[in-house]
Motif scaffolding. Sequence first.
Motif, mmCIF file in Angstrom:
data_model
loop_
_atom_site.group_PDB
_atom_site.id
_atom_site.type_symbol
_atom_site.label_atom_id
_atom_site.label_comp_id
_atom_site.label_asym_id
_atom_site.label_seq_id
_atom_site.Cartn_x
_atom_site.Cartn_y
_atom_site.Cartn_z
ATOM 1 N N PRO A 33 -40.929 -24.301 15.460
ATOM 2 C CA PRO A 33 -41.673 -23.213 16.333
ATOM 3 C C PRO A 33 -43.146 -23.214 15.523
ATOM 4 O O PRO A 33 -43.176 -23.320 13.977
ATOM 5 N N SER A 34 -44.058 -21.690 16.042
ATOM 6 C CA SER A 34 -44.826 -22.027 16.264
ATOM 7 C C SER A 34 -45.250 -20.236 16.104
ATOM 8 O O SER A 34 -44.853 -19.969 17.064
ATOM 9 N N SER A 35 -46.471 -19.835 15.148
ATOM 10 C CA SER A 35 -46.772 -18.705 15.659
ATOM 11 C C SER A 35 -47.979 -18.001 16.639
ATOM 12 O O SER A 35 -48.362 -19.464 16.725
ATOM 13 N N SER A 36 -47.864 -17.264 17.130
ATOM 14 C CA SER A 36 -48.900 -16.575 17.811
ATOM 15 C C SER A 36 -49.337 -15.140 17.407
ATOM 16 O O SER A 36 -48.496 -14.651 16.612
ATOM 17 N N THR A 37 -50.471 -14.733 18.533
ATOM 18 C CA THR A 37 -50.575 -13.536 18.607
ATOM 19 C C THR A 37 -50.399 -12.687 18.193
ATOM 20 O O THR A 37 -49.954 -11.595 17.876
ATOM 21 N N THR A 38 -48.712 -12.231 18.948
ATOM 22 C CA THR A 38 -48.090 -11.167 19.282
ATOM 23 C C THR A 38 -46.298 -11.203 17.799
ATOM 24 O O THR A 38 -46.214 -10.475 17.963
ATOM 25 N N ALA A 39 -46.206 -12.407 17.689
ATOM 26 C CA ALA A 39 -45.324 -13.211 17.175
ATOM 27 C C ALA A 39 -45.565 -13.499 15.677
ATOM 28 O O ALA A 39 -45.884 -14.766 15.653
#
Length: 74
Positions: A33-39
């Motif tokens: 999984p990758s990080s996003s701006t919200t999580a």
Amino acid sequence: MDKRNFAFDKMNYILLAVGMAVVIIGFLLMTGPSSSTTAYEPDIFSARRIKVAPVVCLLGFVSMIYAVVRKPKS
């Protein structure tokens, strides 16, 4: 055809295939999984993704180089 005209023998192709499989395994170990701006995902810094997988890929590339450089037995 004469076997002396070929640059590789059967063992070279087997070593190339094994090396390619090891590289693919290394790239699969890097996925996740990758990080996003919200999580934020802390798994992007796991030892599997930043230490183990690159070493596995490196070993695969080194074995492929060996398979190309190896001289066939006459």
